[in-house]
Design a protein around this motif. Sequence first.
Motif, short mmCIF file in Angstrom:
data_model
loop_
_atom_site.label_atom_id
_atom_site.label_comp_id
_atom_site.label_asym_id
_atom_site.label_seq_id
_atom_site.Cartn_x
_atom_site.Cartn_y
_atom_site.Cartn_z
N CYS A 146 9.15 -4.27 -11.23
CA CYS A 146 7.94 -5.03 -12.40
C CYS A 146 8.88 -6.19 -12.66
N CYS A 200 2.78 -6.11 -13.97
CA CYS A 200 3.08 -4.59 -14.73
C CYS A 200 2.60 -3.51 -14.65
N LEU A 201 3.27 -2.20 -14.07
CA LEU A 201 2.64 -0.83 -13.77
C LEU A 201 2.58 0.16 -14.45
N CYS A 227 9.24 -5.34 -19.04
CA CYS A 227 10.21 -4.85 -18.63
C CYS A 227 11.99 -6.80 -17.96
N ALA A 230 4.54 1.22 -17.30
CA ALA A 230 4.68 2.42 -17.59
C ALA A 230 5.91 1.77 -17.98
N CYS A 231 5.91 1.03 -18.91
CA CYS A 231 6.52 -0.30 -20.40
C CYS A 231 7.28 0.46 -21.07
#
Lengths: 426, 163
Positions: B89, B130-131, B94, B133-134
Amino acid sequence: MTQRILSLHFDNTDSHLLATYEREGGYRIFRKALQMQPEAVVEEVKKSGLRGRGGAGFPAGVKWGFIPKDTKRPIYLCINADESEPGTFKDRYIMERDPHMLLEGILITCWAIKSSDCYIYIRGEYESTRKVLQAAVDEAYEAGYLGADVTGSGWRCDVTIHKGAGAYICGEETGLLESLEGKKGYPRIKPPFPAVVGLFQCPTIINNVETIASVPWILEHGGDAYAAIGVGKSTGTKLFCMSGHIQRPGVYEAPLGIPFREMLHDYAGGMRRADRPLKAVIPGGSSVPVLTAAEAMEAKLDYESLAELGTMLGSAGVIVIEEGTCMVWALATLTRFYADESCGQCTPCREGTGWVNDIIWRIEKGGATADEFAMVQNLTDNMTGTTICPLADACVMPVKSFLKKFGHEFEEHLQHGGCPQTQPVG
Amino acid sequence: MSDSTSTRAGLSDAALAELEKLGKRYPTREALLLPALWMVQQEHGWISQESMLYLAELLDVSPVRVYGVVSFYHMFHDRPPGRYNIQVCHTLSCSLRGAEAILSRLQERLGIGHHEVTADGRFMVTRVECLGACEHAPVCQINEDFEFDLTPEKLEAKLEQLP
Ligand SMILES: Cc1cc2nc3c(=O)[nH]c(=O)nc-3n(C[C@H](O)[C@H](O)[C@H](O)COP(=O)(O)O)c2cc1C
Ligand code: SF4
Ligand code: FES
């Protein structure tokens, strides 16, 4: 006292299992709802003032009321679990740690809007989350909470999980519908609104995971009790997604209206480094205007307070940025996102996001001219209000606010022929 | 994964049965396209032109339409990916915590750029957005699994461990 509605069970062992949920009184409220007239359930949710948690903040009960009363067609409920707004990761917690709370919310909502078919559209990257959720759905079928004869009432309710495949635009509600129908996720022109013509041309309600997960509490405690939490028209609690340069990134539940200062210090543990104070905050997921440190420190986190500051609560993805961060570079990582994710249907969005991204990166790396910088203003002006969906605006809002509030950094870059900062970021 | 009845491009009997069962939940055949594409990718690792033609016939959708859908979504592979697809990411949260350092170390180590596969077919590196899971930034996914709170060293150690 910290009010916990959504995250109450997050830290419990096996909180994702039906047995645990039932031990805590789970599905009891749904049984109560089944004894109520659907209209009465809608009224209770209207009374609560619950607003959509996906970003737009539209009152949920009011939206449910838009379904044509005399429709002969099936009515659909779609749960938006696409969770792709940068900085947002709260729905993942609900689905992994309390999936039955979401399913109970779905059952109550289906009953309220007279739907028997719910689809949960979950982003493809959340495969491990999907597995937990699917196991919960299977358990609910097994126990008779879902299926042809829900709890022996004779009422049918089916829930199907539909897996996306990596496209931010499928979080936009009509892009989501197209994707569910097996097509590219191209947003539709509105009107007609989905409540009238939605999935498979039928009346459809689309709500975010967090919105629907709030419904059981509202039915249990009453709309008035929910409306008593929060401030003004920002009722209830919200899951805040805290990320960036802070001590304890994570999901924190708090009543709407909580001061940012408190969220930062008491929940997120403050800034990660003592020598780097706060520089900027993006309070609602990447698509909302940025706040300076001074603005953020006075801000309250609710729909109206943030609107007064010229920004938005959005999905409550709060991205915290420390002093020393290059704001041109930070913006460039965002414009890249919108350029990557534009679906390409509308020329101003497809071309605009691409051009803006190209210029911002060249300001950062060197090679952009002052004329091109001036062009960004022009480009963004032409991107607003001219497109099918709000993605173009979602790109424009960070761009314009960064230029307005951190414009001197862009000027410095132009003069210097690129980023004056040499140390690597992160 | 794929059982003996699965053809080179099509679905196994088990997957077909699952798809037909799922079909009862949707009023159109076309709505099965994404689930069916996922099944093909699960069984074959990627989605070939042949598979697309197969699905077009199976679901009564035009081949052009199937192709359009495959190319629209980032997660569908229209050519074989590496055995391990490392999706890093690079969106803001991230990046603020060091995503670029992760990416440059990967590039150095594997000698490949975005969306390239190593000569031995083992690794593919993909920059992704963006996955979701920031809170664990910087993050990546190796195939379907998240790797949280990365450092270049942590990721390298992980790569060493992969079978
Ligand atoms: C580009 C774009 C992306 C969006 N992504 C999401 C998302 O990932 N999740 C979500 O719940 N809403 C997302 N939305 C908002 C939805 O369109 C819609 O307003 C929401 O799902 C309605 O549910 P709510 O009223 O409960 O918030 C997005 C909107 C736009 C314009
Ligand atoms: S505004 Fe952009 S993302 Fe939205 S429909 Fe138009 S091109 Fe697609
Ligand atoms: S920015 Fe990387 S997971 Fe959100």
